[in-house]
Design a protein around this motif. Structure first.
Motif, PDB file in Angstrom:
ATOM      1  N   ILE A  26     -38.005   8.851  25.657  1.00  0.00           N
ATOM      2  CA  ILE A  26     -37.113   9.997  25.756  1.00  0.00           C
ATOM      3  C   ILE A  26     -37.917  11.170  26.299  1.00  0.00           C
ATOM      4  O   ILE A  26     -39.002  11.474  25.801  1.00  0.00           O
ATOM      5  CB  ILE A  26     -36.544  10.395  24.366  1.00  0.00           C
ATOM      6  CG1 ILE A  26     -35.871   9.194  23.690  1.00  0.00           C
ATOM      7  CG2 ILE A  26     -35.578  11.569  24.484  1.00  0.00           C
ATOM      8  CD1 ILE A  26     -34.650   8.692  24.402  1.00  0.00           C
ATOM      9  N   VAL A  28     -38.072  15.090  26.792  1.00  0.00           N
ATOM     10  CA  VAL A  28     -37.460  16.293  26.247  1.00  0.00           C
ATOM     11  C   VAL A  28     -37.976  17.503  27.018  1.00  0.00           C
ATOM     12  O   VAL A  28     -39.182  17.742  27.058  1.00  0.00           O
ATOM     13  CB  VAL A  28     -37.840  16.451  24.750  1.00  0.00           C
ATOM     14  CG1 VAL A  28     -37.099  17.627  24.133  1.00  0.00           C
ATOM     15  CG2 VAL A  28     -37.549  15.183  23.970  1.00  0.00           C
ATOM     16  N   PRO A  29     -37.084  18.258  27.658  1.00  0.00           N
ATOM     17  CA  PRO A  29     -37.538  19.472  28.344  1.00  0.00           C
ATOM     18  C   PRO A  29     -38.206  20.440  27.359  1.00  0.00           C
ATOM     19  O   PRO A  29     -37.762  20.557  26.222  1.00  0.00           O
ATOM     20  CB  PRO A  29     -36.241  20.089  28.876  1.00  0.00           C
ATOM     21  CG  PRO A  29     -35.282  18.952  28.951  1.00  0.00           C
ATOM     22  CD  PRO A  29     -35.648  18.043  27.821  1.00  0.00           C
ATOM     23  N   GLU A  40     -29.931  19.006  26.909  1.00  0.00           N
ATOM     24  CA  GLU A  40     -30.050  17.769  27.660  1.00  0.00           C
ATOM     25  C   GLU A  40     -31.386  17.050  27.503  1.00  0.00           C
ATOM     26  O   GLU A  40     -32.441  17.639  27.668  1.00  0.00           O
ATOM     27  CB  GLU A  40     -29.875  18.104  29.132  1.00  0.00           C
ATOM     28  CG  GLU A  40     -29.312  16.971  29.915  1.00  0.00           C
ATOM     29  CD  GLU A  40     -28.569  17.531  31.100  1.00  0.00           C
ATOM     30  OE1 GLU A  40     -27.338  17.528  31.050  1.00  0.00           O
ATOM     31  OE2 GLU A  40     -29.227  17.998  32.040  1.00  0.00           O
ATOM     32  N   LEU A  41     -31.315  15.777  27.179  1.00  0.00           N
ATOM     33  CA  LEU A  41     -32.505  14.936  27.112  1.00  0.00           C
ATOM     34  C   LEU A  41     -32.373  13.868  28.194  1.00  0.00           C
ATOM     35  O   LEU A  41     -31.309  13.675  28.759  1.00  0.00           O
ATOM     36  CB  LEU A  41     -32.592  14.239  25.752  1.00  0.00           C
ATOM     37  CG  LEU A  41     -32.509  15.108  24.508  1.00  0.00           C
ATOM     38  CD1 LEU A  41     -32.619  14.243  23.267  1.00  0.00           C
ATOM     39  CD2 LEU A  41     -33.626  16.137  24.516  1.00  0.00           C
ATOM     40  N   PHE A  42     -33.473  13.173  28.458  1.00  0.00           N
ATOM     41  CA  PHE A  42     -33.430  12.138  29.492  1.00  0.00           C
ATOM     42  C   PHE A  42     -34.035  10.856  28.944  1.00  0.00           C
ATOM     43  O   PHE A  42     -34.973  10.900  28.148  1.00  0.00           O
ATOM     44  CB  PHE A  42     -34.248  12.589  30.711  1.00  0.00           C
ATOM     45  CG  PHE A  42     -33.737  13.877  31.300  1.00  0.00           C
ATOM     46  CD1 PHE A  42     -32.786  13.865  32.312  1.00  0.00           C
ATOM     47  CD2 PHE A  42     -34.185  15.109  30.818  1.00  0.00           C
ATOM     48  CE1 PHE A  42     -32.301  15.055  32.839  1.00  0.00           C
ATOM     49  CE2 PHE A  42     -33.705  16.298  31.334  1.00  0.00           C
ATOM     50  CZ  PHE A  42     -32.752  16.267  32.352  1.00  0.00           C
ATOM     51  N   SER A  43     -33.472   9.728  29.362  1.00  0.00           N
ATOM     52  CA  SER A  43     -34.102   8.461  28.996  1.00  0.00           C
ATOM     53  C   SER A  43     -34.429   7.704  30.285  1.00  0.00           C
ATOM     54  O   SER A  43     -33.921   8.031  31.347  1.00  0.00           O
ATOM     55  CB  SER A  43     -33.188   7.639  28.096  1.00  0.00           C
ATOM     56  OG  SER A  43     -32.156   7.084  28.873  1.00  0.00           O
ATOM     57  N   LEU A  44     -35.288   6.703  30.169  1.00  0.00           N
ATOM     58  CA  LEU A  44     -35.727   5.972  31.366  1.00  0.00           C
ATOM     59  C   LEU A  44     -35.150   4.567  31.385  1.00  0.00           C
ATOM     60  O   LEU A  44     -34.964   3.964  30.329  1.00  0.00           O
ATOM     61  CB  LEU A  44     -37.259   5.874  31.367  1.00  0.00           C
ATOM     62  CG  LEU A  44     -38.028   7.200  31.326  1.00  0.00           C
ATOM     63  CD1 LEU A  44     -39.527   6.917  31.372  1.00  0.00           C
ATOM     64  CD2 LEU A  44     -37.621   8.092  32.490  1.00  0.00           C
ATOM     65  N   ASN A  45     -34.906   4.056  32.577  1.00  0.00           N
ATOM     66  CA  ASN A  45     -34.510   2.648  32.666  1.00  0.00           C
ATOM     67  C   ASN A  45     -35.786   1.793  32.645  1.00  0.00           C
ATOM     68  O   ASN A  45     -36.895   2.305  32.491  1.00  0.00           O
ATOM     69  CB  ASN A  45     -33.647   2.412  33.909  1.00  0.00           C
ATOM     70  CG  ASN A  45     -34.471   2.502  35.188  1.00  0.00           C
ATOM     71  OD1 ASN A  45     -35.658   2.832  35.157  1.00  0.00           O
ATOM     72  ND2 ASN A  45     -33.846   2.205  36.303  1.00  0.00           N
TER      73      ASN A  45
END
Ligand code: SF4
Lengths: 99, 395
Positions: A26, A28-29, A40-45
């Motif tokens: 995950i 996290v900005p 907004e958070l981001f996850s990776l494929n």
């Protein structure tokens, strides 16, 4: 979009923090302006996860591609496209920088 | 390799990566201090700003150990509350430490201590959750009648101005008491001008007694703010706002609970108090349910201590006769924490909340005349009727 120079080495910027939660990466900005909204958070494929561990500024992009090529035994062109595609996306989001 | 999107936006509560049944927890409440620079008449926790209890508070490195363990357990969100969390001199240090661990932060504050320095930090390193600011009145007079600190209104205003100037997302929460109820409309129309208020403000006082059972005189004052038995709802219902969606939610959980005391989700995460004790919920401060993090870990508390402790069943005959059989349980705010602050036991009905629940149930058409919630046997039919009616009152 910025082109990726395969001779360069990249590392995470100080704009983000990455966390490994139960095998999920995950992002996290940390600083303002990374996500589009305040929570907004981001996850990776899977590609993202495979490349992520190498983004500490010690391996060049080409070296990362070679290392992944050995590990996954898949088509080199495909790996090259995936890795550069992924890095382009991170660069455009200010999540990585060249060292 | 997966060639779909490399980086995907996620909302942690939607992604399901906490709900895999393993040893992770999603969020943690942290009461950095019980001290407050206001002295609100209705408050159930505050102690004076210069209280000697300050010496007992965890120090910076002890807090960092707690926060680091929370991050290791997968916590994505920490709520800093109090008292007034900004009274801690190390607030900025703890905030940045938390954010650098990749944890989002919610700050509950009265905004009086929002300084240029704090707002600069929050705008450069956003908390990633809206701040929640309590508002006690729209005029100096009404605000300070409740906060009981001269000059507090001015400071609150300058805090709000700084947040607006720096574009730091926040929402406001009201508290309605007889001293400010006439300003309700003014408050709501001001709130609607704030860019981050996507719905009307909520109100937060249910007139709870002191969480630590630490002051009879303060309890008497809180009790006096409650309404008379002829009008047990009054201001309370304004604070609580039974909206259509809340009623829909409530009807899902309504029904006799039986003797189990904790069916509320307490203990799935926890709330750490200013002195380093973790409790199963923010308001349950009884020693029986607290675990000392100065000698133990959050993991032990949440995965070993709480599950054992929260298995408790009621033994009080009055509770077994009333609450355990009462179908109003999803509507009524009686719970072990409130029972304890009212009476010192975990399994007793709370007369005030009982009156309120009965009055609300009558208003909703769930009870007729003097009927009691524990006497009704055809409650399922009544709930169904209420659902069918698609209750449209807008309270
Ligand atoms: S309404 Fe009264 S009897 Fe029913 S749950 Fe609440 S306190 Fe208990």
């Amino acid at each position: 979009m910025t082109e990726i120079d395969k001779n360069l080495k990249y590392r995470l910027t100080e704009n983000v923090v990455s966390r490994d939660i139960e095998g999920e990466i995950i992002i996290v900005p940390l600083t303002a302006g990374i996500g589009d909204s305040e929570d907004e958070l981001f996850s990776l494929n899977e590609t993202g996860k495979a490349v992520w561990g190498y983004l500490d500024g010690t391996n060049s992009v080409q070296e990362i591609i070679d290392l992944l090529g050995k590990k996954y035994e898949s088509d080199k062109n495909e790996i090259t496209d995936d890795v550069t595609g992924f890095l382009k996306e991170l660069l455009s989001r200010n999540m990585i920088e060249a060292v | 390799m997966d060639r779909s999107k490399f980086v995907e936006k996620v909302k942690p509560h939607e992604s399901g990566f906490f709900s895999r049944g393993s040893h992770t927890i999603g969020h943690l409440d942290i009461e950095l201090t019980e001290r407050c620079d206001n002295n609100c008449i209705h408050c159930s926790i505050n102690i004076p700003e210069n209280s000697p209890e300050q010496k007992r508070e965890l120090n910076t490195s002890e807090w960092k150990r707690v926060i680091k363990e929370a991050a290791d357990l997968g916590v994505m969100k920490i709520r800093f509350t109090g008292g007034e969390p900004l009274l801690r001199e190390d607030f900025s240090d703890l905030y940045m430490f938390t954010r650098r661990l990749g944890i989002k932060v919610i700050i509950f504050t009265n905004a009086r201590k929002i300084t240029e320095k704090i707002s600069k930090m929050l705008s450069e390193f956003p908390p990633m959750e809206k701040l929640e600011v309590s508002v006690y009145g729209m005029s100096r007079e009404s605000y300070e009648k409740i906060s009981r600190v001269p000059g507090s209104y001015e400071e609150f205003h300058s805090g709000i101005d700084l947040l607006l100037k720096s574009n730091i997302p926040f929402v406001v929460k009201g508290i309605l008491l007889s001293d400010n109820i006439s300003e309700k409309e003014e408050f709501e129309s001001w709130a609607s001008t704030l860019p981050w208020m996507d719905q009307p403000p909520s109100y937060s006082s249910n007139f709870e007694l002191r969480e630590r059972r630490d002051s009879n005189s303060k309890n008497r004052m809180i009790d006096s703010l409650r309404n008379t038995p002829d009008d047990p709802i009054g201001i309370y219902s304004e604070n609580r706002k039974l909206t259509k969606s809340k009623i829909e939610f409530m009807t899902k959980f309504i029904g006799p609970p039986g003797p189990e005391l904790f069916s509320c989700g307490a203990g799935q995460s926890g709330s750490v108090d200013a002195y380093g004790f973790i409790h199963p919920c923010l308001t349950l401060k009884a020693d029986e349910y607290s675990y000392d993090l100065k000698t133990g870990t959050i993991k032990e508390a949440v995965f070993e201590f709480f599950p054992k402790k929260l298995n408790t069943k009621a033994t009080n005959p009055e509770y077994l006769k009333k609450c355990s059989k009462c179908f109003l349980k999803g509507l009524c705010l009686q719970c072990p924490s409130r029972a304890w602050s009212e009476s010192g036991t975990f399994d007793s009905p709370v007369e005030y909340l009982c009156n309120v629940a009965h009055k609300e149930a009558q208003d909703l058409g769930l009870l007729k005349g003097d009927e009691k919630g524990w006497e009704v046997t055809d409650w399922k039919k009544r709930i169904k009727k209420l659902e069918e009616k698609g209750n449209d009152r807008d309270r």
